[in-house]
Scaffold this motif. Structure first.
Motif, PDB file in Angstrom:
ATOM      1  N   LYS A   1       0.810  -1.221   0.000  1.00  0.00           N
ATOM      2  CA  LYS A   1       0.000   0.000   0.000  1.00  0.00           C
ATOM      3  C   LYS A   1       0.845   1.275   0.000  1.00  0.00           C
ATOM      4  O   LYS A   1       0.302   2.379  -0.029  1.00  0.00           O
ATOM      5  CB  LYS A   1      -0.935   0.006   1.211  1.00  0.00           C
ATOM      6  N   ALA A   2       2.172   1.150   0.020  1.00  0.00           N
ATOM      7  CA  ALA A   2       3.045   2.325   0.072  1.00  0.00           C
ATOM      8  C   ALA A   2       2.883   3.180  -1.175  1.00  0.00           C
ATOM      9  O   ALA A   2       2.646   2.676  -2.282  1.00  0.00           O
ATOM     10  CB  ALA A   2       4.493   1.880   0.219  1.00  0.00           C
ATOM     11  N   LYS A   3       3.041   4.495  -0.987  1.00  0.00           N
ATOM     12  CA  LYS A   3       2.929   5.444  -2.101  1.00  0.00           C
ATOM     13  C   LYS A   3       4.087   6.441  -2.029  1.00  0.00           C
ATOM     14  O   LYS A   3       4.616   6.724  -0.957  1.00  0.00           O
ATOM     15  CB  LYS A   3       1.599   6.211  -2.020  1.00  0.00           C
ATOM     16  N   PRO A   4       4.479   7.001  -3.174  1.00  0.00           N
ATOM     17  CA  PRO A   4       5.523   8.033  -3.165  1.00  0.00           C
ATOM     18  C   PRO A   4       5.062   9.239  -2.357  1.00  0.00           C
ATOM     19  O   PRO A   4       3.909   9.669  -2.467  1.00  0.00           O
ATOM     20  CB  PRO A   4       5.692   8.389  -4.649  1.00  0.00           C
ATOM     21  N   LEU A   5       5.980   9.798  -1.559  1.00  0.00           N
ATOM     22  CA  LEU A   5       5.653  10.952  -0.721  1.00  0.00           C
ATOM     23  C   LEU A   5       6.320  12.235  -1.194  1.00  0.00           C
ATOM     24  O   LEU A   5       6.090  13.287  -0.609  1.00  0.00           O
ATOM     25  CB  LEU A   5       6.045  10.653   0.733  1.00  0.00           C
ATOM     26  N   PHE A   6       7.168  12.133  -2.207  1.00  0.00           N
ATOM     27  CA  PHE A   6       7.770  13.326  -2.789  1.00  0.00           C
ATOM     28  C   PHE A   6       8.247  12.952  -4.190  1.00  0.00           C
ATOM     29  O   PHE A   6       8.292  11.775  -4.570  1.00  0.00           O
ATOM     30  CB  PHE A   6       8.941  13.856  -1.933  1.00  0.00           C
ATOM     31  N   ARG A   7       8.590  13.967  -4.962  1.00  0.00           N
ATOM     32  CA  ARG A   7       8.999  13.736  -6.344  1.00  0.00           C
ATOM     33  C   ARG A   7      10.239  12.841  -6.392  1.00  0.00           C
ATOM     34  O   ARG A   7      11.229  13.100  -5.724  1.00  0.00           O
ATOM     35  CB  ARG A   7       9.303  15.072  -7.018  1.00  0.00           C
ATOM     36  N   GLY A   8      10.160  11.784  -7.179  1.00  0.00           N
ATOM     37  CA  GLY A   8      11.289  10.883  -7.328  1.00  0.00           C
ATOM     38  C   GLY A   8      11.394   9.821  -6.255  1.00  0.00           C
ATOM     39  O   GLY A   8      12.330   9.019  -6.261  1.00  0.00           O
ATOM     40  N   HIS A   9      10.460   9.799  -5.324  1.00  0.00           N
ATOM     41  CA  HIS A   9      10.477   8.830  -4.227  1.00  0.00           C
ATOM     42  C   HIS A   9      10.139   7.444  -4.766  1.00  0.00           C
ATOM     43  O   HIS A   9       9.065   7.230  -5.330  1.00  0.00           O
ATOM     44  CB  HIS A   9       9.455   9.258  -3.170  1.00  0.00           C
ATOM     45  N   TYR A  10      11.051   6.485  -4.566  1.00  0.00           N
ATOM     46  CA  TYR A  10      10.848   5.130  -5.056  1.00  0.00           C
ATOM     47  C   TYR A  10       9.952   4.345  -4.103  1.00  0.00           C
ATOM     48  O   TYR A  10      10.411   3.813  -3.107  1.00  0.00           O
ATOM     49  CB  TYR A  10      12.205   4.437  -5.251  1.00  0.00           C
ATOM     50  N   GLN A  11       8.694   4.319  -4.411  1.00  0.00           N
ATOM     51  CA  GLN A  11       7.695   3.508  -3.712  1.00  0.00           C
ATOM     52  C   GLN A  11       6.539   3.270  -4.686  1.00  0.00           C
ATOM     53  O   GLN A  11       6.243   4.133  -5.506  1.00  0.00           O
ATOM     54  CB  GLN A  11       7.180   4.206  -2.445  1.00  0.00           C
ATOM     55  N   PRO A  12       5.881   2.111  -4.601  1.00  0.00           N
ATOM     56  CA  PRO A  12       6.171   0.978  -3.719  1.00  0.00           C
ATOM     57  C   PRO A  12       7.285   0.095  -4.270  1.00  0.00           C
ATOM     58  O   PRO A  12       7.585   0.141  -5.464  1.00  0.00           O
ATOM     59  CB  PRO A  12       4.844   0.221  -3.712  1.00  0.00           C
ATOM     60  N   HIS A  13       7.896  -0.696  -3.382  1.00  0.00           N
ATOM     61  CA  HIS A  13       8.850  -1.706  -3.797  1.00  0.00           C
ATOM     62  C   HIS A  13       8.067  -2.981  -4.118  1.00  0.00           C
ATOM     63  O   HIS A  13       7.389  -3.533  -3.243  1.00  0.00           O
ATOM     64  CB  HIS A  13       9.859  -2.000  -2.680  1.00  0.00           C
ATOM     65  N   VAL A  14       8.164  -3.431  -5.346  1.00  0.00           N
ATOM     66  CA  VAL A  14       7.398  -4.599  -5.792  1.00  0.00           C
ATOM     67  C   VAL A  14       8.356  -5.765  -6.020  1.00  0.00           C
ATOM     68  O   VAL A  14       9.323  -5.646  -6.770  1.00  0.00           O
ATOM     69  CB  VAL A  14       6.630  -4.294  -7.093  1.00  0.00           C
ATOM     70  N   PRO A  15       8.141  -6.903  -5.341  1.00  0.00           N
ATOM     71  CA  PRO A  15       9.054  -8.032  -5.500  1.00  0.00           C
ATOM     72  C   PRO A  15       9.011  -8.598  -6.912  1.00  0.00           C
ATOM     73  O   PRO A  15       7.957  -8.604  -7.555  1.00  0.00           O
ATOM     74  CB  PRO A  15       8.541  -9.048  -4.473  1.00  0.00           C
ATOM     75  N   ALA A  16      10.154  -9.087  -7.360  1.00  0.00           N
ATOM     76  CA  ALA A  16      10.252  -9.649  -8.706  1.00  0.00           C
ATOM     77  C   ALA A  16      10.254 -11.177  -8.639  1.00  0.00           C
ATOM     78  O   ALA A  16       9.214 -11.799  -8.496  1.00  0.00           O
ATOM     79  CB  ALA A  16      11.502  -9.109  -9.406  1.00  0.00           C
TER      80      ALA A  16
ATOM     81  N   GLU B   1      16.503  -9.232  -1.725  1.00  0.00           N
ATOM     82  CA  GLU B   1      15.653  -9.955  -2.661  1.00  0.00           C
ATOM     83  C   GLU B   1      15.308  -9.057  -3.852  1.00  0.00           C
ATOM     84  O   GLU B   1      15.101  -7.855  -3.691  1.00  0.00           O
ATOM     85  CB  GLU B   1      14.363 -10.409  -1.962  1.00  0.00           C
ATOM     86  N   PRO B   2      15.234  -9.631  -5.043  1.00  0.00           N
ATOM     87  CA  PRO B   2      15.020  -8.825  -6.251  1.00  0.00           C
ATOM     88  C   PRO B   2      13.689  -8.087  -6.254  1.00  0.00           C
ATOM     89  O   PRO B   2      12.665  -8.605  -5.808  1.00  0.00           O
ATOM     90  CB  PRO B   2      15.042  -9.877  -7.373  1.00  0.00           C
ATOM     91  N   ASP B   3      13.726  -6.853  -6.756  1.00  0.00           N
ATOM     92  CA  ASP B   3      12.507  -6.087  -6.972  1.00  0.00           C
ATOM     93  C   ASP B   3      12.409  -5.699  -8.438  1.00  0.00           C
ATOM     94  O   ASP B   3      13.290  -6.025  -9.248  1.00  0.00           O
ATOM     95  CB  ASP B   3      12.441  -4.868  -6.057  1.00  0.00           C
ATOM     96  N   MET B   4      11.328  -5.012  -8.782  1.00  0.00           N
ATOM     97  CA  MET B   4      11.080  -4.685 -10.193  1.00  0.00           C
ATOM     98  C   MET B   4      11.984  -3.575 -10.698  1.00  0.00           C
ATOM     99  O   MET B   4      12.105  -3.394 -11.914  1.00  0.00           O
ATOM    100  CB  MET B   4       9.611  -4.287 -10.377  1.00  0.00           C
ATOM    101  N   LYS B   5      12.621  -2.832  -9.817  1.00  0.00           N
ATOM    102  CA  LYS B   5      13.479  -1.725 -10.256  1.00  0.00           C
ATOM    103  C   LYS B   5      14.916  -2.166 -10.474  1.00  0.00           C
ATOM    104  O   LYS B   5      15.509  -1.888 -11.520  1.00  0.00           O
ATOM    105  CB  LYS B   5      13.442  -0.584  -9.233  1.00  0.00           C
ATOM    106  N   PHE B   6      15.507  -2.838  -9.492  1.00  0.00           N
ATOM    107  CA  PHE B   6      16.926  -3.196  -9.562  1.00  0.00           C
ATOM    108  C   PHE B   6      17.167  -4.670  -9.865  1.00  0.00           C
ATOM    109  O   PHE B   6      18.314  -5.068 -10.056  1.00  0.00           O
ATOM    110  CB  PHE B   6      17.622  -2.840  -8.243  1.00  0.00           C
ATOM    111  N   GLY B   7      16.121  -5.458  -9.908  1.00  0.00           N
ATOM    112  CA  GLY B   7      16.308  -6.880 -10.162  1.00  0.00           C
ATOM    113  C   GLY B   7      17.229  -7.503  -9.126  1.00  0.00           C
ATOM    114  O   GLY B   7      17.098  -7.265  -7.931  1.00  0.00           O
TER     115      GLY B   7
END
Length: 363
Positions: free
Chosen positions: A40-55, A340-346
């Motif tokens: 349920k996390a959301k970005p709180l400022f410009r460029g904020h990386y959220q949510p972290h989604v597992p890959a 653990e891998p996520d959708m951004k950095f694998g």
């Protein structure tokens, strides 16, 4: 398994929060797990990386043996020697014990492990209410310490349990909160020998510089997370994000933000607080704490590489058995703190560990 030519013994802290429990159902609602806040996390400022989604591993359930095996296979492939499972003991009451109990009972995965007693009270921090106490950490006395040791003994005698010089490695997260801590360490060492063990290798987490582990009956210490200071309504003066001014943050309700790259420059200049370094790939606990949280902004695998290299340099002179590096953490997703891998950095952070452990020869 880790090759004998690995540069260090990398141990990743492991959070067993990813399965429903009766306590979490009562406190947070039916089916709550760490994924609830993560998703349920959301970005709180410009460029904020959220949510972290597992890959690769997805939104898993730690009640499944297949999940635990897949985690161990992935960790071992990239140079991690063991998981350090957080262990919870509240005066005889266990919490989140099911995944580790099933690891013991099933004999799988065939992957080394150790335990860290996370001896802190549970609060409502996941709902932004850190002052709300859900369960208090208590220390009833010597008899409780005895019962606790016997609860741990089954793990200590498992052939997968990680040892240093033949002694089971056990960590205590906040040793100075335990009354008469030296009484505990002396008792457990005595009980270990009486149980046929070679002893215990005890590591305390150092919360401040200069903490003398041996004075309190420990063999060594590791540094606390080395995160920058967090104070509500305050932004670090150590070159924080330029656009994030105090008045702006207070008006719009922003978390405290530090650039990871700026923290790297400080981390690599200083010696670690403890005997064994503890490195962090990233940090963002706003899924738990919202605008009261702390964000290390713009962290990347390559910046993490600089921190890991410094950690390896700091332990180079130690014996092979004691060449330990702790990583916080394998899977603390709601703190934005995971290998653990996520959708951004694998697998980027894992690949850094593999590269540095095997000098690029692990693939």
């Amino acid at each position: 398994m880790v090759s004998k030519v690995a540069a260090a013994r990398v141990i990743a802290f492991y959070l067993p929060q990813f399965h429903p429990t009766p306590e979490n159902d009562e406190w947070w609602g039916k089916g709550f797990t760490e994924w609830t806040n993560t998703a349920k996390a959301k970005p709180l400022f410009r460029g904020h990386y959220q949510p972290h989604v597992p890959a690769d591993l997805g939104f898993y359930d730690l009640r499944l043996n297949e999940t635990r095996i897949a985690q161990a296979e992935m960790a071992g492939r990239y140079g991690i020697e063991a998981f350090c499972y957080y262990h919870y003991w509240f005066g005889g009451k266990r919490l989140l014990e099911r995944p580790f109990n099933e690891v013991l009972a099933s004999g799988e995965p065939e992957f080394p492990f150790c335990l860290c007693w996370a001896n802190h009270s549970w609060t409502g921090i996941w709902a932004g209410s850190p002052g709300k106490c859900l369960i208090e950490q208590v220390y009833p006395g010597v008899e409780d310490h005895r019962q606790h040791f016997f609860e741990l003994l089954r793990a200590f005698t498992d052939h997968r349990y990680l040892t240093v010089d033949g002694k089971p490695l056990f960590l205590i997260y906040d040793p100075m909160r335990i009354p008469e801590i030296r009484q505990l360490t002396d008792l457990w060492r005595k009980m270990a020998e009486e149980s046929g063990l070679k002893g215990l290798y005890l590591v305390g987490v150092a919360w401040q510089s200069g903490w003398n582990a041996r004075q309190y009956g420990f063999d060594a210490s590791t540094a606390k997370d080395r995160l920058p200071a967090l104070s509500n309504g305050w932004v670090s003066k150590r070159r924080p994000v330029k656009w994030l001014q105090n008045s702006y943050r207070k008006r719009l309700g922003r978390p405290t933000v530090h650039l990871y790259e700026n923290m790297v420059s400080e981390w690599v200049r200083q010696n670690d607080t403890g005997d064994f370094p503890c490195v962090i790939p990233n940090w963002d606990n706003t899924p738990r704490s919202g605008t009261q949280g702390l964000v290390l902004h713009r962290g990347t695998p390559e910046l993490f590489r600089q921190v890991l290299r410094k950690a390896l340099e700091n332990i180079r002179g130690r014996s092979a058995e004691e060449r330990l590096v702790f990583v916080k953490s394998w899977n603390e997703w709601a703190e934005g703190n995971h290998l653990e891998p996520d959708m951004k950095f694998g697998k980027g952070f894992l690949e850094v560990i593999g590269d540095e452990m095997y000098k690029g020869s692990f693939r």
